[in-house]
Write an enzyme that holds these catalytic residues in place. Sequence first.
Site, PDB file in Angstrom:
ATOM      1  CB  CYS A   1      14.960 -27.993  21.486  1.00 57.23           C
ATOM      2  SG  CYS A   1      15.685 -26.829  20.171  1.00 57.23           S
TER       3      CYS A   1
ATOM      4  CB  CYS B   1      15.132 -32.173  21.045  1.00 57.50           C
ATOM      5  SG  CYS B   1      16.441 -33.084  20.007  1.00 57.50           S
TER       6      CYS B   1
ATOM      7  CB  CYS C   1      22.211 -31.418  19.876  1.00 56.77           C
ATOM      8  SG  CYS C   1      21.844 -29.886  19.131  1.00 56.77           S
TER       9      CYS C   1
ATOM     10  CB  CYS D   1      17.022 -39.286   9.279  1.00 58.81           C
ATOM     11  SG  CYS D   1      17.219 -37.706  10.462  1.00 58.81           S
TER      12      CYS D   1
ATOM     13  CD  GLU E   1      19.101 -42.199  17.890  1.00 61.34           C
ATOM     14  OE1 GLU E   1      18.126 -42.540  17.628  1.00 61.34           O
ATOM     15  OE2 GLU E   1      19.859 -41.959  19.118  1.00 61.34           O
TER      16      GLU E   1
ATOM     17  CB  CYS F   1      15.891 -36.544  17.214  1.00 60.28           C
ATOM     18  SG  CYS F   1      14.739 -35.891  16.089  1.00 60.28           S
TER      19      CYS F   1
HETATM   20  N1  SAH Z   1      19.143 -29.208  14.761  1.00 58.49           N
HETATM   21  C1  SAH Z   1      18.215 -29.333  13.589  1.00 58.49           C
HETATM   22  C2  SAH Z   1      18.138 -30.655  13.119  1.00 58.49           C
HETATM   23  C3  SAH Z   1      17.609 -31.767  14.048  1.00 58.49           C
HETATM   24  S1  SAH Z   1      16.142 -32.145  14.559  1.00 58.49           S
HETATM   25  C4  SAH Z   1      17.224 -28.674  14.100  1.00 58.49           C
HETATM   26  O1  SAH Z   1      16.811 -28.051  15.065  1.00 58.49           O
HETATM   27  O2  SAH Z   1      16.079 -28.441  13.160  1.00 58.49           O
HETATM   28  C5  SAH Z   1      14.998 -32.265  13.330  1.00 58.49           C
HETATM   29  C6  SAH Z   1      13.761 -31.618  13.644  1.00 58.49           C
HETATM   30  O3  SAH Z   1      13.043 -32.710  14.820  1.00 58.49           O
HETATM   31  C7  SAH Z   1      13.574 -30.408  14.254  1.00 58.49           C
HETATM   32  O4  SAH Z   1      12.598 -29.694  13.619  1.00 58.49           O
HETATM   33  C8  SAH Z   1      13.372 -30.799  15.659  1.00 58.49           C
HETATM   34  O5  SAH Z   1      12.877 -29.566  16.356  1.00 58.49           O
HETATM   35  C9  SAH Z   1      12.412 -31.713  15.711  1.00 58.49           C
HETATM   36  N2  SAH Z   1      12.123 -32.452  16.793  1.00 58.49           N
HETATM   37  C10 SAH Z   1      13.040 -32.824  17.895  1.00 58.49           C
HETATM   38  N3  SAH Z   1      12.622 -33.603  18.856  1.00 58.49           N
HETATM   39  C11 SAH Z   1      11.164 -33.728  18.755  1.00 58.49           C
HETATM   40  C12 SAH Z   1      10.269 -34.337  19.433  1.00 58.49           C
HETATM   41  N4  SAH Z   1      10.373 -35.199  20.474  1.00 58.49           N
HETATM   42  N5  SAH Z   1       8.911 -34.498  18.594  1.00 58.49           N
HETATM   43  C13 SAH Z   1       8.870 -33.885  17.222  1.00 58.49           C
HETATM   44  N6  SAH Z   1       9.867 -33.266  16.575  1.00 58.49           N
HETATM   45  C14 SAH Z   1      11.109 -33.354  17.312  1.00 58.49           C
END
Ligand code: SAH
Length: 343
Positions: free
Chosen positions: A115, A118, A111, A104, A91, A332
């Site tokens: 985290c 996420c 992934c 984006c 997406e 995301c």
């Molecule tokens: N893998 C990379 C890029 C992808 S995510 C990274 O970790 O940076 C892009 C950003 O969105 C990252 O800072 C991630 O931590 C954040 N993110 C992911 N899920 C989220 C959520 N539910 N709420 C807010 N930020 C989120």
Amino acid sequence: MEKKQLLGLFPEELAEELTEYALPAFRVRQIFQWLHRGAGFDGMTNLPKALREQLKERYVDQPVSILEKKVSRLDGTVKMLYALPDGNCIEGVLMRYHHGYTLCVSTQVGCRMGCVFCASTLNGCVRNLTAAEILGQVHAANTLTDGERVSNIVLMGSGEPLDNYDNVCRFLRLVSHPEGLNIGLRHISLSTCGLAPRMRRFAEEGLPVTLSLSLHAPNDALRRRMMPVANVYKMEEVLDACRYYIEKTGRRVIFEYALNEINSAPEHAAELAARLRGMQCHVNVIPLNAVEGKSLRGADEAAIVRFMQELEKRHISVTRRREMGDDIDGACGQLRRHYLEEQ
Ligand code: SAH
């Protein structure tokens, strides 16, 4: 046999790939330019029809197509679900700002970083995207922008860009290629969860994009509760890699900080400010977007405001990321997740 993707090749490689067709140099150049304007073989109107048919049999032109899209009624943000040639889906989000369109893009199907907040990582990493598939997202999005092209790109969709290092570097070189989309590296941001050795290597790549680090905590203990990668690379090691990036590229680093119930106390802000003191950086706070099936809740409004004030008081530059497309599964990985659940 799976068809080869031509979009990920540099002009020299494209010429090499097509040698058996004995094309004059100008033809190869035309094909490169067409591909990088988002055209499919059918649209390459100044190419002989027979050649187009031959190419179609063996190659993929545009590997990414839009499967589904949702447009926000609040701000016009578009969330897209894209289909890939092998049936996987990914997406993306297209945002309209006063300075133009920002896209984006995703770098992996899923992934593997895990985290806790996420949605992209819930089913693990299926595979890396090819450079063509990362670039193809830009071309697909450009069909939705009424002739005005995407001018800014953030590698913040699903996937960890530095976990797909070679394809991401190839993508960056192609998307900024003067005969391609020619998007300046200054208009591109790459976000990483903090793979320190890769960040150092990336600093030497000669690709001075804006580096964003997903920090989300002021110390290792707290960071480990949210990000498994923090068990592998200590925060100090990651911050050192950021300093190295700043030194090598002359660009400031952005720290992303998703405010939630465990990391948003005033003491956390104070500790963060102390850790970042003297660095050429900027903090981008993101109100955590709560994801179904994930336990962390977002911080409340008062905590967000207070957190930012505490940083400002200590002269750390901070802004709040605008929440766009709140009505359309903004965070995301959520759109893909809902799609997979429906299947
Ligand atoms: N893998 C990379 C890029 C992808 S995510 C990274 O970790 O940076 C892009 C950003 O969105 C990252 O800072 C991630 O931590 C954040 N993110 C992911 N899920 C989220 C959520 N539910 N709420 C807010 N930020 C989120």
